[in-house]
Design a protein around this motif. Sequence first.
Motif, PDB file in Angstrom:
ATOM      1  N   VAL A   1      25.159  43.793  37.547  1.00 28.89           N
ATOM      2  CA  VAL A   1      26.492  44.129  37.392  1.00 28.89           C
ATOM      3  C   VAL A   1      26.265  45.526  36.912  1.00 28.89           C
ATOM      4  N   ARG A  26      28.311  42.801  42.642  1.00 25.22           N
ATOM      5  CA  ARG A  26      28.429  41.598  42.961  1.00 25.22           C
ATOM      6  C   ARG A  26      29.532  41.457  44.137  1.00 25.22           C
ATOM      7  N   PHE A  29      34.433  39.838  42.129  1.00 23.89           N
ATOM      8  CA  PHE A  29      34.617  39.890  40.445  1.00 23.89           C
ATOM      9  C   PHE A  29      35.826  39.235  40.145  1.00 23.89           C
ATOM     10  N   PHE A  32      35.435  37.100  36.920  1.00 24.62           N
ATOM     11  CA  PHE A  32      34.867  38.010  35.787  1.00 24.62           C
ATOM     12  C   PHE A  32      36.124  38.302  34.766  1.00 24.62           C
ATOM     13  N   ASN A  77      38.066  44.484  41.090  1.00 25.56           N
ATOM     14  CA  ASN A  77      36.651  44.994  40.507  1.00 25.56           C
ATOM     15  C   ASN A  77      36.946  46.281  39.715  1.00 25.56           C
ATOM     16  N   ALA A  98      32.621  43.460  30.979  1.00 25.35           N
ATOM     17  CA  ALA A  98      32.893  42.323  32.075  1.00 25.35           C
ATOM     18  C   ALA A  98      32.088  41.103  31.329  1.00 25.35           C
TER      19      ALA A  98
END
Length: 119
Positions: A1, A26, A29, A32, A77, A98
């Motif tokens: 990441v 990724r 997200f 996350f 993201n 994150a």
Amino acid sequence: VQLQASGGGLVQAGGSLRLSCAASGRSSFSRFSMGWFRQAPGKEREIVARFTDFGRTTYYADSVKGRFTISRGDAKNTVHLQMNSLIPEDTAVYYCAANTADWRGRMYWGQGTLVTVSS
């Protein structure tokens, strides 16, 4: 990441800045949690604002409540920090972060962006 933060700079007290952070590495997200921390010279890193409960709620440090607003892009993201009514005490390096598992998992950090508020 990887986390890439931008938007820092020099601003006079009372002014505004908007920080942005873009995450990559990724395919999604959505799971996350993302947020912002800061570290002033000679001080420890502290939380500024973050999404919790997998994005359903937000948390703000008392020192920024009512002045800063965290938001997240539709693609999940990106995360932004709108900073209004800035004061010299807000001067710090701001870090995008994150985390998986709602801040109980592995932490990922961006490179930091410097915000300087002049009086």
